[in-house]
Design a protein around this motif. Sequence first.
Motif, PDB file in Angstrom:
ATOM      1  N   ALA A 118       0.833  -1.202   0.000  1.00  0.00           N
ATOM      2  CA  ALA A 118       0.000   0.000   0.000  1.00  0.00           C
ATOM      3  C   ALA A 118       0.872   1.259   0.000  1.00  0.00           C
ATOM      4  N   LEU A 119       1.927   1.259   0.819  1.00  0.00           N
ATOM      5  CA  LEU A 119       2.842   2.411   0.863  1.00  0.00           C
ATOM      6  C   LEU A 119       3.563   2.589  -0.469  1.00  0.00           C
ATOM      7  N   LEU A 120       3.893   1.467  -1.124  1.00  0.00           N
ATOM      8  CA  LEU A 120       4.515   1.546  -2.448  1.00  0.00           C
ATOM      9  C   LEU A 120       3.550   2.186  -3.442  1.00  0.00           C
ATOM     10  N   GLY A 121       2.256   1.901  -3.249  1.00  0.00           N
ATOM     11  CA  GLY A 121       1.239   2.520  -4.093  1.00  0.00           C
ATOM     12  C   GLY A 121       1.171   4.031  -3.909  1.00  0.00           C
ATOM     13  N   VAL A 122       1.323   4.492  -2.655  1.00  0.00           N
ATOM     14  CA  VAL A 122       1.330   5.934  -2.385  1.00  0.00           C
ATOM     15  C   VAL A 122       2.473   6.597  -3.153  1.00  0.00           C
ATOM     16  N   ALA A 123       3.664   5.987  -3.078  1.00  0.00           N
ATOM     17  CA  ALA A 123       4.823   6.537  -3.793  1.00  0.00           C
ATOM     18  C   ALA A 123       4.621   6.457  -5.306  1.00  0.00           C
ATOM     19  N   GLY A 124       4.090   5.342  -5.788  1.00  0.00           N
ATOM     20  CA  GLY A 124       3.859   5.168  -7.216  1.00  0.00           C
ATOM     21  C   GLY A 124       2.873   6.187  -7.772  1.00  0.00           C
ATOM     22  N   ALA A 125       1.916   6.600  -6.939  1.00  0.00           N
ATOM     23  CA  ALA A 125       0.908   7.569  -7.387  1.00  0.00           C
ATOM     24  C   ALA A 125       1.521   8.927  -7.697  1.00  0.00           C
ATOM     25  N   THR A 126       2.689   9.230  -7.129  1.00  0.00           N
ATOM     26  CA  THR A 126       3.340  10.511  -7.424  1.00  0.00           C
ATOM     27  C   THR A 126       4.088  10.472  -8.756  1.00  0.00           C
ATOM     28  N   LEU A 127       4.416   9.262  -9.217  1.00  0.00           N
ATOM     29  CA  LEU A 127       5.264   9.132 -10.410  1.00  0.00           C
ATOM     30  C   LEU A 127       4.489   9.202 -11.722  1.00  0.00           C
ATOM     31  N   MET A 128       3.408   8.430 -11.808  1.00  0.00           N
ATOM     32  CA  MET A 128       2.752   8.227 -13.105  1.00  0.00           C
ATOM     33  C   MET A 128       2.175   9.513 -13.719  1.00  0.00           C
ATOM     34  N   PRO A 129       1.345  10.299 -12.991  1.00  0.00           N
ATOM     35  CA  PRO A 129       0.801  11.500 -13.630  1.00  0.00           C
ATOM     36  C   PRO A 129       1.873  12.538 -13.931  1.00  0.00           C
ATOM     37  N   SER A 130       2.920  12.576 -13.091  1.00  0.00           N
ATOM     38  CA  SER A 130       3.995  13.546 -13.324  1.00  0.00           C
ATOM     39  C   SER A 130       4.683  13.278 -14.655  1.00  0.00           C
ATOM     40  N   THR A 131       4.909  12.005 -14.976  1.00  0.00           N
ATOM     41  CA  THR A 131       5.638  11.684 -16.213  1.00  0.00           C
ATOM     42  C   THR A 131       4.854  12.109 -17.450  1.00  0.00           C
ATOM     43  N   LEU A 132       3.574  11.800 -17.497  1.00  0.00           N
ATOM     44  CA  LEU A 132       2.773  12.136 -18.677  1.00  0.00           C
ATOM     45  C   LEU A 132       2.581  13.652 -18.797  1.00  0.00           C
ATOM     46  N   ALA A 133       2.395  14.324 -17.663  1.00  0.00           N
ATOM     47  CA  ALA A 133       2.231  15.776 -17.690  1.00  0.00           C
ATOM     48  C   ALA A 133       3.513  16.468 -18.152  1.00  0.00           C
ATOM     49  N   LEU A 134       4.649  15.958 -17.731  1.00  0.00           N
ATOM     50  CA  LEU A 134       5.929  16.538 -18.156  1.00  0.00           C
ATOM     51  C   LEU A 134       6.146  16.350 -19.658  1.00  0.00           C
ATOM     52  N   ILE A 135       5.686  15.230 -20.206  1.00  0.00           N
ATOM     53  CA  ILE A 135       5.768  15.015 -21.657  1.00  0.00           C
ATOM     54  C   ILE A 135       4.950  16.090 -22.381  1.00  0.00           C
ATOM     55  N   ARG A 136       3.790  16.403 -21.837  1.00  0.00           N
ATOM     56  CA  ARG A 136       2.931  17.442 -22.442  1.00  0.00           C
ATOM     57  C   ARG A 136       3.668  18.771 -22.513  1.00  0.00           C
ATOM     58  N   ASN A 137       4.534  19.030 -21.532  1.00  0.00           N
ATOM     59  CA  ASN A 137       5.257  20.300 -21.493  1.00  0.00           C
ATOM     60  C   ASN A 137       6.627  20.231 -22.160  1.00  0.00           C
ATOM     61  N   LEU A 138       7.140  19.029 -22.399  1.00  0.00           N
ATOM     62  CA  LEU A 138       8.419  18.881 -23.100  1.00  0.00           C
ATOM     63  C   LEU A 138       8.251  18.958 -24.616  1.00  0.00           C
ATOM     64  N   PHE A 139       7.117  18.432 -25.117  1.00  0.00           N
ATOM     65  CA  PHE A 139       6.911  18.305 -26.560  1.00  0.00           C
ATOM     66  C   PHE A 139       5.710  19.147 -26.999  1.00  0.00           C
ATOM     67  N   HIS A 140       5.968  20.201 -27.760  1.00  0.00           N
ATOM     68  CA  HIS A 140       4.892  21.080 -28.204  1.00  0.00           C
ATOM     69  C   HIS A 140       4.478  20.804 -29.650  1.00  0.00           C
ATOM     70  N   ASP A 141       5.323  20.117 -30.397  1.00  0.00           N
ATOM     71  CA  ASP A 141       4.944  19.682 -31.745  1.00  0.00           C
ATOM     72  C   ASP A 141       4.040  18.448 -31.627  1.00  0.00           C
ATOM     73  N   ALA A 142       2.871  18.506 -32.271  1.00  0.00           N
ATOM     74  CA  ALA A 142       1.863  17.450 -32.095  1.00  0.00           C
ATOM     75  C   ALA A 142       2.379  16.066 -32.483  1.00  0.00           C
ATOM     76  N   ARG A 143       3.105  15.983 -33.615  1.00  0.00           N
ATOM     77  CA  ARG A 143       3.589  14.675 -34.070  1.00  0.00           C
ATOM     78  C   ARG A 143       4.705  14.150 -33.156  1.00  0.00           C
ATOM     79  N   GLU A 144       5.575  15.059 -32.727  1.00  0.00           N
ATOM     80  CA  GLU A 144       6.602  14.640 -31.768  1.00  0.00           C
ATOM     81  C   GLU A 144       5.968  14.166 -30.470  1.00  0.00           C
ATOM     82  N   ARG A 145       4.947  14.900 -30.035  1.00  0.00           N
ATOM     83  CA  ARG A 145       4.284  14.513 -28.783  1.00  0.00           C
ATOM     84  C   ARG A 145       3.607  13.158 -28.929  1.00  0.00           C
ATOM     85  N   SER A 146       3.014  12.888 -30.074  1.00  0.00           N
ATOM     86  CA  SER A 146       2.399  11.574 -30.298  1.00  0.00           C
ATOM     87  C   SER A 146       3.432  10.456 -30.211  1.00  0.00           C
TER      88      SER A 146
END
Length: 510
Positions: A118-146
Amino acid sequence: MTTDSIRTESHIEGVRRPGRWLALSVLVLAVLLVAVDATVLGLATPFLTEDLKPSGTQLLWIGDVYSFVIAGLLVSMGSLGDRIGRKKLLLIGATAFGAVSVLNAYATSPEMMIVARALLGVAGATLMPSTLALIRNLFHDARERSLAIGIWGAMASAGAAVGPVVGGFLLEHFWWGSVFLINLPVMAVLVLVGAKLIPESKNPNPGPWDLPSVVLSLVGVIGVVYAVKELASHGPTLDAGAGAVIGVAALTWFVRRQLTLPAPLLDMHLFRHRGFSGAVLADLLTILGLSGLVFFLSQFFQLVQGRQPLEAGLAELPAAIGAVTAGLVAGVVARRFSVRSVVAGGLAAVGLSLAVLTTLDQHTGYPLLGAALLVVGVGAGFSFTVTADVILSSVPKEQAGAASAVSETAYELGAALGIAILGSIVTGVYQSFTTPAGVPSDIASAAHESLGGAVEASGGLAPETATALVASAQEAFVDGLRIASGVGAAVLLATAVAAWFLLRGQKLEK
C-alpha cells in the motif's frame, strides 16, 4: 510565479528543447518500473506463499492493494504536481518508491506485506501522472508529442509483460524479495539524471490543494473496488454492500465538491467531452484485460504447466513485444485511418484473444498461448497509446497533471479491477474443487486457499494422494481461468463497440 519560472516556461514554448528525448528516456524509466511492479508479484506468488503463508484473501490483497492505492491517489497527486511542480513531485516520489521497496523486500508477514504494498502505491501515485504531464510540457509539436506518448504508452503497456521476465530471472537466482530491490538502482538513476535533465513545470495559477477532496477520492475509489472484489469473490455480503455504499457516497460527494470549488482537484467539465470520456473508458478496460491475463497466466505457466520462473516470464514476452511495437506506430496509424478504428480495433483484438483462452486446458501448447499474448499486446498498445494522446491533447497544458492523472487512474483502476474481478472469478471457481479421499482436513483447507498452497500442502502426503490433490486443484484453476477469460472477452468486445460510437469524429492533432 517567479521570474525564473516564467523565463523557463517561455524558453520551453519558444524552442524545441535539445535534451527532450533524453529527458523522455528518464521519464519512461519511471513508468516502466511502476508498471513492472504491478505484475512482477504474480510470478513471485508461489515463493511468497511458501514463505509468508497468506490466506487466499490476503494473497489477493497483496496482489491488488498496490494498484488500489495508486488508483485512489492519482487524481490528487496529479493535481498536487500541477501546484508544487511536476518535476519536484516526481523526484520526491522516486526517492520514496526506492525506500519503500526495501520494506516490501523484507516483509515478514502477510499483514506487513499488504501495508508495504500500500505504501509503495502511495509513492507510485506521485510518479505516473507527473511523467505524462511533463511530456505534455516537453513536446509542443503534435507529431513529436504523439511519438513521445507512444514511447511512454509502450513502456506502460510493456511493463505489465516485462515484469514476469525480470521477476523470473531474479527468482531463479535470488529470493522473492529481490523483485523489489531491483527498484533501488533504477530510482537512483532517475533522481540523479532527472534532476539535471527534466525541466520544471506547473500551473501558474493553481489555487489551493483541497485536502477533503483528496480523502474523498481515496475513500471512494478504494470503497468501490473493494465492493467489486468482495462481490465477485463471495457474492452479495454485508462487507460488499458497505464498501459500495461508502465508495459511491464518497465519489458522489467528491464530484459535487469539484463542481463548486473555484480551483477543483479535477475539472469535472472535462468529462462533458465525449472523446475524453470514451478514451478514459477504453483506457480502463484495455488494461483490465491485459493485467488480469498476465497475472494469472504467470501462475498457469508455473503451477499448472510446471515451467521455471524465468521460462514462465519469457513465455509472456510476446505481450511486451506487441505492446511496444504497436505503441510506437499508433499515432501514425491513427492519423492514417481514424482514432476510433484504432482504439476499437485494439479493444476487439484483446477481447478476441481472451475469447480464444476459453479453450484453454492444462496441456494447451505454447504456440496458441504465445499468439494470444502477442495479439493482446498489439491491441493494448494501439488502444492505450492513442487514448492517452486523446486525453492529454484535449486539455490546456496548465491542466496536464490533472488530465494525465485521469488517464493514469483509468490505467491503475483497470489493473486493480483486472486482478480483482477476473482473479475473484478464478478464486471462486478454484475453491469449489473436490478434495480427493484420504487428504487430512488441515491440508485440504490449505489447498483450497490457493493453487500455490495446494502444491505446497501436497508435499506432506503420500505420492499418489499428493498427485491426485494437485491434479484436482490444477483442473479447478484452469476451469476458473477459462470462465474469467470468457467474462473478460465479453467486456472488452462490448467496450470496442462503445468506443466506435464514443470516439466518432475524434482526431489527433496534425
